[in-house]
Design an enzyme around this catalytic site. Structure first.
Site, PDB file in Angstrom:
ATOM      1  N   ARG A  26      30.897  32.366  51.341  1.00 38.54           N
ATOM      2  CA  ARG A  26      30.251  31.791  50.922  1.00 38.54           C
ATOM      3  C   ARG A  26      29.256  29.590  50.756  1.00 38.54           C
ATOM      4  NH1 ARG A  26      30.549  34.775  46.173  1.00 38.54           N
ATOM      5  NH2 ARG A  26      29.719  35.771  46.569  1.00 38.54           N
ATOM      6  N   CYS A  71      40.592  50.061  38.243  1.00 41.26           N
ATOM      7  CA  CYS A  71      40.729  50.705  36.361  1.00 41.26           C
ATOM      8  C   CYS A  71      39.382  51.694  36.108  1.00 41.26           C
ATOM      9  CB  CYS A  71      39.780  49.311  35.568  1.00 41.26           C
ATOM     10  SG  CYS A  71      40.189  47.708  36.501  1.00 41.26           S
ATOM     11  N   ARG A 127      28.916  40.548  56.426  1.00 43.18           N
ATOM     12  CA  ARG A 127      29.023  39.346  56.229  1.00 43.18           C
ATOM     13  C   ARG A 127      29.502  38.447  56.402  1.00 43.18           C
ATOM     14  NH1 ARG A 127      30.075  38.767  50.266  1.00 43.18           N
ATOM     15  NH2 ARG A 127      27.854  37.005  50.388  1.00 43.18           N
ATOM     16  N   VAL A 141      50.550  44.281  57.276  1.00 44.26           N
ATOM     17  CA  VAL A 141      50.950  43.121  57.435  1.00 44.26           C
ATOM     18  C   VAL A 141      52.279  43.352  56.942  1.00 44.26           C
ATOM     19  CG1 VAL A 141      51.254  40.961  57.198  1.00 44.26           C
ATOM     20  CG2 VAL A 141      49.371  41.374  56.419  1.00 44.26           C
ATOM     21  N   ARG A 173      40.514  34.811   7.025  1.00 48.46           N
ATOM     22  CA  ARG A 173      40.933  34.788   5.655  1.00 48.46           C
ATOM     23  C   ARG A 173      42.205  34.859   4.861  1.00 48.46           C
ATOM     24  NH1 ARG A 173      35.065  36.232   2.055  1.00 48.46           N
ATOM     25  NH2 ARG A 173      36.273  36.279   0.447  1.00 48.46           N
TER      26      ARG A 173
END
Lengths: 473, 473
Positions: free
Chosen positions: B23, B46, B73, B83, B463
């Site tokens: 971006r 998840c 993109r 890797v 409290r």
């Protein structure tokens, strides 16, 4: 030496104060006398719409503590007794027994003023007709329910029902589209009424910015509630039996079998005004941080009759809410009882719902920010209550205001469905802490797919607000 | 001069970093190459329990962005490419194409390590048998679903079902009762399995204090999930077909048609270790506030392979959570792209649910507080999610820890039903702001009967915590 505490008003603030003072001081040290002009003590007025709508079975459920329960704890609560005069130099109050008419004076060493609020009731023609109801007290709620029951027994007024709701039990007009207005609209819809809400402003919920109010308007439309904006009521029209028939505005007439007024409330401070106690610009009593009336060592005030400090704008506001009243009572009772507590102020949080629509706000609206001279940016985002793929993920719009340059959070408004409203608490705490929107983007909020997208909607709004702050300078 | 960013790991942290960097910098300035050894990119691990449980239709829904979308993109995402070596002085990574076996070197100017976590898989006899499943990746989830489908086609193992669940589709044993364990227990229960959870500690959810874990245990019992505490698994027993038949512990044997491992994960940092990068006491990479690997100007790390600063204890912790990974990625991408962002740390917030039981925590447990030398008091209260009289008001237990003398909030744990878990966000913000429990009692939280009692449960706990702080000194 035994002292006497007199409490004026037997609802949330007054009786919380009395109870907390009693916890700290026994009857041998402190006598507590409380006066309540109504039939009920310590009740949840906020629950009235749900009682009327049928979610709550009876008004007993709304009563947190009965007069008998208070008396069992050595609080001499005298019901149906109105305080008619406050004699500060004589340190006494004059009371009238509303049943017998008998009057008398009661002296005090310490005084708590918790006289609450009275509903706005504009002097319109017809406003006192049968079928026109406020919903401020349990008595009001009961009167409305009696009125609805009578209507339902008679099968309404005999006017043919509207086509859209062929089985409507009657036509209800709600005047005002604030919290009480929209909650009463839901209640009457749930009871089977055709509901029209007449609203003075352009959008319902003027406590939200108009762009957020528009979302509420649209959702209410979707629920079958007609909301008319810019509607200034001019008259309540009645029939030959003197009962309400319609509500007239400058632009139209809305047939009504029952009218509910939800135009707001004002602090009930006539006694205090007459006694020369300090009132603020909204007509509420002014107190210090310990909830002492300013300049008066032994007089405290709390609940719907006081103004509160808005921690975001630094100004006094009038925010009559049960949750504040309870806190005030707790603080007053602690101080009266020889302890120490303060009420630092509010950030202006409120939540509500209309059927499955949830709405919430905290902090400043655009208008509020302008009024106190704050420059701000806004960011509005749409997200969901749960991970997008999780069942029940419901849309939610979050609007955030941040101060220009500093990026300090100024306010948040949320309109959505299940899971939307209470997210405002995140912003309420952040406002209290004076956080910037930048700091908020790093907040470690609870995430799991049934509870939130991986970026909570509030975090997404904060990210957009950070970008807006940067772009503005 | 055009630079090359290499990203190791194509899930949340890595691809968020790549996307944010893209971006800020176009392909003419920054080439981005990302390597992912699995079949999927940018997915919500998840969400796997909900996919297995049938709440989510397919794993496609769990994928936030496909490899194709990343490539569109201008992010050169190479799937099924591992890797295998990190050459820091040569500023290059060696990769292996897992399909072809081909190896090559790729140079980098900037590097992001987002290698994630690997599940703990103790070297128990039988642990590699068919029918024993981890649930770390979408591939794992698919393997488990295939296994369940095969079982369901064959009508289970032919063992007569238990009397309590006469129509159970099979018997599932879940090893571990942390988030993944309890979420998988729900998933398997929802699929119709008889579920036993074997837990090493005395109570499920060791991320809660044992007194709160006991509430979870009890609720799981009520749901029909058998939870066995202090159960150290010693062996996975298999039948003549080599498939799993039972799970053995020191104290008993639990028949199983399928076994799910939810014992936790460890940072996947072998590459980093081999390259000499700094690892912390939990085996995760150590970074600075900008998520740079300490001492390495052009290497960043984030997600499940790093340790994070716990803002409450001041110590490094290992907290692999998708929401942190996304934030790390965002911060890394901003910095790599020439912007500026930091990740200040966490307060340890987590939420989860088992059917209608919700649980949440933030900050320190008693054990954590003791470990870092903090003296504390605790307060535990029971309240409800809505006003007591409002339909659907569900019970909720809130436990709060505060520092002795100072009253600083240290942690909150919540166990309840609908509306319980996300209330922990109030405490998460308060912890971040360093609030005292005294200050918390005045928080202006959203109140209306459908959303909260007039004192929100978190305020009631505060409290009580204030009173505990006072009583302790």
């Amino acid at each position: 030496m035994r002292q006497r505490l007199v409490v004026i008003g037997g609802d949330a603030a007054g009786m919380s104060a009395a109870s907390q003072a009693r916890r700290l001081k026994g009857p041998e040290e402190l006598e507590i006398v409380a006066f309540e002009r109504g039939h009920f003590s310590s009740y949840s007025a906020c629950g009235i719409p749900y009682w009327v709508g049928g979610d709550v079975a009876g008004c007993d459920e709304l009563i947190a503590r009965t007069p008998e329960e208070h008396r069992a704890r050595d609080i001499d609560l005298r019901m149906r007794t109105e305080v008619t005069e406050l004699d500060l130099s004589g340190r006494r109050v004059r009371t009238r027994d509303l049943e017998s008419g008998a009057e008398s004076w009661t002296g005090f060493d310490k005084l708590v003023i918790a006289t609450g609020a009275r509903p706005v009731r504009p002097p319109l023609p017809g406003i006192d007709s049968p079928g026109v109801h406020g919903v401020q007290t349990l008595d009001d709620g009961q009167a409305l329910l009696d009125s609805l029951a009578a209507l339902e027994r008679n099968g309404g007024t005999g006017v043919p029902p509207a086509r859209a709701q062929p089985r409507a039990r009657g036509r209800a007009v709600v005047v005002g589209a604030g919290y009480i207005g929209v909650e009463m609209a839901e209640a009457l819809l749930n009871r089977g009424y055709e509901v029209t809400v007449l609203n003075r402003g352009p959008q319902p919920m003027a406590t939200l910015d108009p762009d957020m109010g528009r979302l509420v308007h649209k959702a209410m439309d979707g629920l079958g509630i007609t909301t008319v904006g810019d509607a200034e009521v001019t008259e309540i029209l009645t029939g030959p039996d003197a009962r309400v028939r319609a509500v007239a505005t400058a632009d139209g007439t809305y047939p009504a079998d029952v009218v509910v007024l939800g135009i707001g409330v004002r602090p009930e401070t006539e006694l205090a005004r007459a006694a020369g106690l300090p009132l603020g610009g909204h007509g509420g009593l002014l107190t210090d941080l310990a909830m002492r009336v300013r300049g008066h060592e032994d007089i405290w005030a709390g609940g719907d009759c006081v103004e509160v400090l808005d921690l975001v704008s630094g100004r006094e506001r009038y925010l009559p809410l049960g949750t504040h009243a309870n806190k005030h009572g707790q603080v007053i009772g602690s101080n009266v009882g020889g302890g120490y507590a303060t009420f630092p102020g509010v950030v202006g949080t409120a939540v509500s719902k209309v059927c499955d629509l949830e709405l919430a706000r905290t902090g400043l609206r655009e208008k509020d920010a302008r009024e106190v001279g704050l420059k701000y940016v806004t960011a509005t985002i749409e997200s969901t209550s749960r991970a997008g793929y999780y069942p029940g993920a419901a849309p939610m719009t979050v609007k955030m205001l941040a101060e220009r340059r500093t990026g300090r959070l100024l306010g948040v408004q949320i309109v959505g469905r299940e899971g939307a409203a209470k997210r405002v608490d995140i912003a309420a705490v952040a406002l209290t802490a004076g956080m910037t929107v930048d700091a908020m983007t790093a907040l470690d909020l609870g995430y799991a797919p049934p509870f939130s997208p991986v970026w909570d909607p509030v975090l997404i709004a904060a990210r957009k607000a950070v970008a807006a702050v940067r772009a503005a300078d």
